[in-house]
Motif scaffolding. Structure first.
Motif, PDB file in Angstrom:
ATOM      1  N   ASN A  41       5.727  54.986  35.254  1.00 16.85           N
ATOM      2  CA  ASN A  41       6.861  54.970  36.170  1.00 16.85           C
ATOM      3  C   ASN A  41       7.401  53.569  36.404  1.00 16.85           C
ATOM      4  OD1 ASN A  41       7.764  55.571  39.539  1.00 16.85           O
ATOM      5  ND2 ASN A  41       8.784  56.470  37.781  1.00 16.85           N
ATOM      6  N   GLY A  42       7.403  52.755  35.356  1.00 15.72           N
ATOM      7  CA  GLY A  42       8.179  51.534  35.390  1.00 15.72           C
ATOM      8  C   GLY A  42       7.428  50.245  35.621  1.00 15.72           C
ATOM      9  N   TYR A  44       8.861  46.344  35.902  1.00 15.80           N
ATOM     10  CA  TYR A  44      10.129  45.626  35.983  1.00 15.80           C
ATOM     11  C   TYR A  44      10.072  44.307  35.214  1.00 15.80           C
ATOM     12  CZ  TYR A  44      11.356  48.937  39.648  1.00 15.80           C
ATOM     13  OH  TYR A  44      11.636  50.095  40.342  1.00 15.80           O
ATOM     14  N   GLN A 331       9.114  53.438  45.333  1.00 12.89           N
ATOM     15  CA  GLN A 331      10.128  53.088  44.342  1.00 12.89           C
ATOM     16  C   GLN A 331      11.532  53.422  44.844  1.00 12.89           C
ATOM     17  OE1 GLN A 331       9.585  51.266  41.694  1.00 12.89           O
ATOM     18  NE2 GLN A 331       8.512  52.370  40.084  1.00 12.89           N
ATOM     19  N   SER A 383       4.656  50.056  30.317  1.00 12.13           N
ATOM     20  CA  SER A 383       4.899  51.258  31.096  1.00 12.13           C
ATOM     21  C   SER A 383       5.038  52.446  30.166  1.00 12.13           C
ATOM     22  CB  SER A 383       6.167  51.104  31.938  1.00 12.13           C
ATOM     23  OG  SER A 383       6.396  52.278  32.710  1.00 12.13           O
ATOM     24  N   GLU A 387      11.758  50.177  32.159  1.00 14.63           N
ATOM     25  CA  GLU A 387      11.983  49.009  32.989  1.00 14.63           C
ATOM     26  C   GLU A 387      12.133  49.261  34.479  1.00 14.63           C
ATOM     27  OE1 GLU A 387      15.820  50.920  32.768  1.00 14.63           O
ATOM     28  OE2 GLU A 387      14.273  50.620  31.258  1.00 14.63           O
ATOM     29  N   GLN A 388      12.107  50.531  34.915  1.00 19.15           N
ATOM     30  CA  GLN A 388      12.307  50.797  36.336  1.00 19.15           C
ATOM     31  C   GLN A 388      11.928  52.247  36.649  1.00 19.15           C
ATOM     32  OE1 GLN A 388      16.543  50.840  37.427  1.00 19.15           O
ATOM     33  NE2 GLN A 388      17.057  50.876  35.240  1.00 19.15           N
ATOM     34  N   HIS A 389      12.049  52.602  37.921  1.00 18.32           N
ATOM     35  CA  HIS A 389      11.653  53.924  38.391  1.00 18.32           C
ATOM     36  C   HIS A 389      12.414  55.034  37.667  1.00 18.32           C
ATOM     37  CE1 HIS A 389      10.524  57.162  41.021  1.00 18.32           C
ATOM     38  NE2 HIS A 389      11.718  57.272  41.574  1.00 18.32           N
ATOM     39  N   SER A 391      14.177  55.111  34.681  1.00 18.12           N
ATOM     40  CA  SER A 391      14.412  54.246  33.534  1.00 18.12           C
ATOM     41  C   SER A 391      15.509  54.777  32.622  1.00 18.12           C
ATOM     42  CB  SER A 391      13.117  54.106  32.726  1.00 18.12           C
ATOM     43  OG  SER A 391      13.358  53.445  31.500  1.00 18.12           O
ATOM     44  N   TRP A 396      11.618  47.633  27.647  1.00 15.61           N
ATOM     45  CA  TRP A 396      10.209  47.936  27.882  1.00 15.61           C
ATOM     46  C   TRP A 396       9.429  46.619  27.931  1.00 15.61           C
ATOM     47  CZ3 TRP A 396       8.019  53.114  27.530  1.00 15.61           C
ATOM     48  CH2 TRP A 396       9.000  54.107  27.411  1.00 15.61           C
TER      49      TRP A 396
END
Length: 465
Positions: A41-42, A44, A331, A383, A387-389, A391, A396
């Motif tokens: 789940n990401g 960052y 998140q 991840s 790159e984020q919640h 995505s 990556w």
């Protein structure tokens, strides 16, 4: 450096493999290992961005934005000798209090894309297969046969999950629509691995008798089977799996005297588990899984490991020292209060576990080759969705530790590739191509299923050569 005997003392040792994927493949010439660590789940980009690279990129990288693709250059930016530990979540790599420096044995990769994986809360198997979820084998399953070198287990897959089950099937796969299980209960991992050792000779004998009875019944059924060829194939595969289990049981029994003295206290007495709370603190359970994986690597029980936190259920809980809010709400409220700092702290603690493993391997001489075990082990922190919640799979971020003897340029560098829609962007599949080359397969150039969207085959020259 310490001997393996010294390092193993007091550590948890164990593994569990719900599936067996025995593929005949040429082994790597030198000892080599792969450890894939996933924060589901990401992760960052900001969490892995050093202050020096931030200044070199300029633009949005110098703002508070957690994503800053617009600052990436048209050609790869390579910064050797970067102070990686200055990144918000990479402090554990720094030398401190007698702990060796890992900055000069690591590399950070930014800008790699993996659009085929799909993004979202999770890409399922896409993160490790560079394919649509469920469409292909993940890199651990593909590379493990080359690395196995006679170890009892091809791959050790452990993790944590918010799902209230003990084994989950979302992150790894043996092939299309063939998920590979990840055990997400440390107690079950321990018991499944050492059941024949902990209970003494009687328990071990009983386990073998169960396999023998099952094999005898299955072989008899196969000899008398009169059904169609597809059903017969299923039965043959079942018999083959039982035979593999029975063979491995004998192999582990032969290792019992060496392993038994180093068994830790039972899970019921492990403070990481007894004090984890309900729902359990994912960080504590993940640390317990790292203990198991570390000992398995040191003991030669496996050479390929996947450790995934938040797999098949990313809404894991953390202890009050980090957050009283589980990951999903944390998140979603990233811009509220100290939530971003809390998410970055979770990543930092995962990096701390990676650093603990790396330092243990660095302190252990390699058997059959020069250098340490870390020199012959590639650890990848990443991840499962980008790159984020929520995505987009456009980036990556990766941390690579170790593997110097394998040809990896883990020398304290940061590499920032052009962004996802640039001609010279590179993809996660290129990183996995790099690992294949490092493990001795010069033809490992086309892993992944991007098809016409594949930008360039082969390894990353900025990381390997």
């Amino acid at each position: 450096m310490f001997s393996r005997r010294t390092v193993l003392t007091g550590m948890a040792a164990g593994l569990f493999a719900p599936y067996f994927h025995d593929v005949y493949a040429q082994s790597s010439a030198l000892p080599a290992r792969l450890v894939l660590v996933l924060e589901c789940n990401g992760v960052y980009p900001r969490a892995l961005l050093s202050t020096g690279t931030r200044a070199a990129l300029g633009g949005r990288a110098n703002t508070s934005d957690r994503l800053f693709w617009d600052a990436y250059k048209d050609t790869p930016l390579v910064r050797e000798g970067d102070n990686l530990a200055s990144a918000i979540s990479l402090g554990p790599l720094a030398e401190s209090a007698g702990k060796i420096d890992l900055v000069n044995r690591s590399a950070v990769l930014l800008g790699l894309s993996n659009l085929i994986a799909g993004g979202g809360h999770s890409s399922g198997t896409g993160g490790l297969s560079c394919a649509v979820n469920g469409a292909g084998a993940t890199v651990d399953a593909v590379i493990a046969p080359r690395l196995r070198r006679g170890a009892p287990f091809d791959v050790l897959r452990l993790g944590t999950s918010s799902a209230r089950v003990s084994i989950v099937y979302e992150t790894c796969a043996l092939g299309p629509r063939k998920p590979a299980g990840i055990i997400v209960n440390p107690s079950l991992a321990f018991d499944s691995t050492f059941g024949s050792l902990l209970g003494g000779s009687t328990n071990g004998r009983d386990r073998k008798m169960l396999f023998d009875f099952a094999l005898a019944d299955s072989r008899k059924a196969l000899a008398e089977f009169k059904g169609n060829s597809n059903e017969r194939l299923k039965l043959e595969r079942y018999v083959s799996s039982l035979e593999s289990l029975r063979t491995r049981e004998d192999q582990l029994t032969g290792m019992a005297d060496r392993v038994r003295p180093y068994l830790p206290v039972a899970p019921k007495d492990n403070p990481l588990l007894t004090g984890a709370g309900s729902p359990p603190d994912s960080l504590k359970w993940f640390e317990a899984q790292f203990q198991i994986a570390t000992a398995a690597l040191l003991g030669g029980l496996t050479n390929t490991v996947v450790l995934a936190t938040g797999t098949s259920g990313f809404d894991v809980a953390y202890g009050p020292d980090v957050s009283d809010v589980a990951r999903h709400n944390l998140q979603h409220g990233l811009d509220a209060g100290q939530n971003w700092e809390k998410v970055a702290e979770v990543t930092r603690r995962h990096v701390q576990l990676v650093a603990n493993l790396a330092r243990t391997l660095a302190a252990t001489p390699e058997v059959g080759a020069s250098g340490s075990m870390l020199d012959h082990t590639a650890i990848i922190f990443m991840s499962d969705n980008g790159e984020q919640h929520h995505s987009t799979s456009r980036e990556w971020p990766k941390l690579v530790v170790g593997g110097n003897a394998l040809g990896l340029k883990t020398d304290g560098r940061t590499v920032v590739y052009p962004k996802y829609d640039a001609p010279r962007n590179r993809q996660v599949s290129n990183l996995f191509n790099t690992l294949g080359h490092a493990f001795g397969d010069a033809d490992f150039n086309t892993f992944g299923q991007e098809g016409s969207t594949r930008i360039a085959p082969g390894p990353l020259s900025e990381l390997y050569g």
